[in-house]
Design a protein around this motif. Structure first.
Motif, PDB file in Angstrom:
ATOM      1  N   GLU A  13       0.834  -1.209   0.000  1.00 37.32           N
ATOM      2  CA  GLU A  13       0.000   0.000   0.000  1.00 37.32           C
ATOM      3  C   GLU A  13       0.868   1.258   0.000  1.00 37.32           C
ATOM      4  N   GLU A  31       0.826   4.457  -2.846  1.00 38.93           N
ATOM      5  CA  GLU A  31       0.343   5.789  -2.467  1.00 38.93           C
ATOM      6  C   GLU A  31       1.303   6.884  -2.931  1.00 38.93           C
ATOM      7  N   ASP A  71       0.500  10.283  -2.394  1.00 41.11           N
ATOM      8  CA  ASP A  71       0.383  11.405  -1.462  1.00 41.11           C
ATOM      9  C   ASP A  71       1.385  11.204  -0.324  1.00 41.11           C
ATOM     10  N   LYS A  95       0.052  10.677   3.274  1.00 40.27           N
ATOM     11  CA  LYS A  95      -0.568   9.365   3.457  1.00 40.27           C
ATOM     12  C   LYS A  95       0.493   8.259   3.484  1.00 40.27           C
ATOM     13  N   ARG A  96       1.541   8.443   2.669  1.00 42.62           N
ATOM     14  CA  ARG A  96       2.634   7.458   2.698  1.00 42.62           C
ATOM     15  C   ARG A  96       3.285   7.430   4.082  1.00 42.62           C
ATOM     16  N   GLU A 132       1.940   8.113   6.876  1.00 39.06           N
ATOM     17  CA  GLU A 132       1.014   7.453   7.801  1.00 39.06           C
ATOM     18  C   GLU A 132       1.092   5.930   7.664  1.00 39.06           C
ATOM     19  N   ILE A 133       1.183   5.451   6.430  1.00 40.03           N
ATOM     20  CA  ILE A 133       1.258   4.009   6.194  1.00 40.03           C
ATOM     21  C   ILE A 133       2.544   3.432   6.789  1.00 40.03           C
TER      22      ILE A 133
END
Length: 594
Positions: A529, A533, A535, A538-539, A541-542
């Protein structure tokens, strides 16, 4: 993330290696002896702790390795700025949907044997080697994309342009693809097409260390000239390398590189101090103060940068599989190793501060993640990253909760009364690692755990990890980069480099009864994931989630990293030591003045 640095002149030394060096006389293993007999050409004498395992780029899985001198890719990375720069490709272009990248090769590129280097070589390298299911290379793990683990496609547009297409956006694709070495189609095509008596492509046995070094064809700044096992490796300037300076002079300026195989780090230090070698990197923390004081007298410079771009860790074998009906790990010990509370107890019991003070002379850094602190995706402790500070009381409490207790001899025993004892491996010859495992043995003895230390040859150790899976625990390090996906090959459950719970050994059937834990599968899913990604928030966060899970379940127990340090003779001009280390990162610009 691998045991090897695929291209460039990074000397991450992800795993420090040991080799047996026979003292056969002044010209065999004494670099000073070789220097006095060498022809008067600009040459640099460096060291390595072991012999190369292969000259075949796609099959190399250790660091340091010869590939960094012999091969380059389409693009490279500037160690000072971390920016991507042209190499074999003079430019590249990303499509608006981020699913295509087109590279334009430089004109008049050549292989070391004078044959033109073309787009056909690029297509061959990826389509026939890196993406070939019949070729067991770890490179495939970092090229798989998305949940379907599909490979990119590659096609020739014209004589100078090549296009790569991904099935979906893949954030690290440019950096990953561009950095892989390009290999010669004219030399290797037949080895892929033809098979040996064992049914495998001849490529598997091509360019092993028994090959005449001068027959290895490359495109980097150097070629292989000579190889004497357990003694030295000699690289010679490649006259067909593309780089030239503004005056048209061929680069690199240094005509010859000599890698002297030295048996251990103590001998390496002595050789440098005696003038036998020109560079020692990395150097141990205990040696830095000594060498710093000797700079003027020895006419060299001691460099120090930031934390080494590696993760030094201890790992247990979590594999519950069986081969031919026999468990690869003793079921009694496997039950301990697969209990998260047991692993957490071990983590709390290791006094990393003492390790830093005594072994790293206070120059080390306590690490808490498999993602480098220099990465923009690193999760800080204040952001929720779990930290295992030394706390024997927490260790004892966790073990109690897991049903362990001391017997009447003061030995830790599991609920069935089995005394807790296991073997901890590391690579022999690396004095720092040997000291680390010795302290771990001492720390865990305070809990009643007996640790049997087993420093072994690096090649033997790798064979246990990659082929037999029959081991209990080890302490090593993995090189990394600021891009977390460089470690995907370690964390994806079906990857060959997923050593703490490997699915199978190359050429062998899958293990029976192997179990992938839920947390383990989730880490793999999140790595996929994260690469999908685009963004950046968001990366982050992952990858933050990945680090939280890793620190909770501890497939790796992060320990202490040294800072990057090196010593280089002042006759080597142009050294520009980056914060991330690597004195030879700009090797093609270095000169020697005697």
């Amino acid at each position: 993330m691998k045991f090897s640095a695929l291209t460039g002149f990074w000397r991450f030394w992800a795993v420090a290696m040991a080799a047996f060096c026979l003292i056969l006389g002044i010209t065999a293993c004494n670099p000073q002896g070789y220097k006095t007999q060498a022809a008067k050409v600009p040459q640099l004498v460096d060291t390595t702790l072991s012999d190369p395992k292969s000259f075949n780029y796609a099959l190399i899985n250790e660091d340091p390795n010869v590939a960094g001198f012999l091969y380059v890719g389409l693009i490279t990375e500037n160690a000072l700025t971390n920016e991507l720069e042209p190499e074999l490709a003079e430019k590249w272009e990303l499509s608006p949907d981020k699913k295509k990248v087109t590279f334009t090769l430089r004109e008049n590129l050549k292989w070391s044997d004078g044959v033109p280097l073309t787009v056909d070589d690029v297509v061959f390298t990826f389509r026939d080697i890196f993406l070939n299911p019949k070729v067991p290379t770890d490179i495939q793990d970092v090229l798989r994309i998305g949940k379907g683990r599909a490979f990119p496609t590659v096609r020739k547009i014209d004589d100078r342009r090549v296009e790569f297409t991904t099935p979906e956006p893949f954030a690290p694709f440019l950096r990953v693809t561009g950095g892989l070495a390009i290999l010669p189609k004219h030399a290797l095509e037949e080895t892929i097409r033809k098979t040996g008596s064992d049914g495998n492509p001849l490529f598997f046995s091509t360019w092993g260390t028994d090959t005449d070094p001068r027959k290895v064809i490359c495109n980097g700044p150097y070629t292989l000239d000579q190889y004497f096992a357990t003694q030295r490796i000699i690289f010679k300037r490649n006259p067909n390398y593309w780089r030239k300076d503004e005056q048209g002079n061929q680069k690199p300026y240094i005509e010859r590189i000599v890698w002297s195989v030295i048996e251990n780090q103590n001998t390496e230090l002595l050789q440098f101090r005696s003038g036998g070698v020109d560079i020692s990197e990395p150097i141990r923390a205990e040696d830095y103060p000594i060498l710093k004081k000797e700079e003027k007298r020895g006419d060299f410079t001691a460099y120090i940068g930031g934390t080494r771009p590696i993760t030094t860790f201890m790992a247990f074998n979590l594999n519950q599989g069986r081969r031919n009906g026999k468990p690869v790990v003793d079921p009694v010990k496997s039950k301990w190793f697969n209990n998260p509370k047991f692993r957490q107890a071990v983590a709390y019991a290791i006094d990393r501060e003492r390790m830093n003070t005594n072994i790293f002379r206070g120059l080390g850094v306590l690490i808490n993640s498999q993602i480098l602190e220099t990465s923009p995706y690193y999760l800080k402790p204040e952001e929720g990253l779990k930290v295992y500070q030394y706390d024997q009381n927490k260790s004892k409490q966790l073990l109690k909760e897991a049903g362990f207790k001391l017997n009447d001899r003061g030995q830790l025993a599991d609920p069935e009364g089995n005394v807790v004892r296991f073997t901890l491996m590391t690579n022999a010859g690396n004095v720092v690692r040997e000291s680390m495992v010795a302290q771990i043995k001492q720390d865990l003895s305070q809990l009643g755990i007996q640790v049997d230390i087993n420093p072994i040859n690096f090649g033997v150790l790798l064979d246990k990890l990659d082929n037999t899976q029959e081991w209990e625990s080890y302490l090593l390090a993995m090189g990394g980069s600021k891009e977390p996906n460089s470690g995907a090959n370690v964390w994806l459950p079906e990857s060959r480099s997923h050593s703490f719970n490997q699915s199978s050994a190359p050429g062998k059937p899958p293990l029976e009864g192997r179990v992938v834990a839920d947390w383990e599968a989730e880490i793999g899913r999140l790595y996929v994931e994260g690469a999908q990604e685009l963004d950046e928030a968001k990366r982050k966060e992952i990858y933050g989630k990945i680090q939280k899970i890793s620190q909770e379940y501890l497939p790796w127990i992060p320990l202490v990293n040294a800072r990057v340090m090196a010593v280089v003779r002042n006759r080597i001009k142009g050294v520009n030591y980056p914060e991330s280390g690597g004195a030879l990162w700009n090797l093609t610009d270095l000169r020697i003045e005697d």
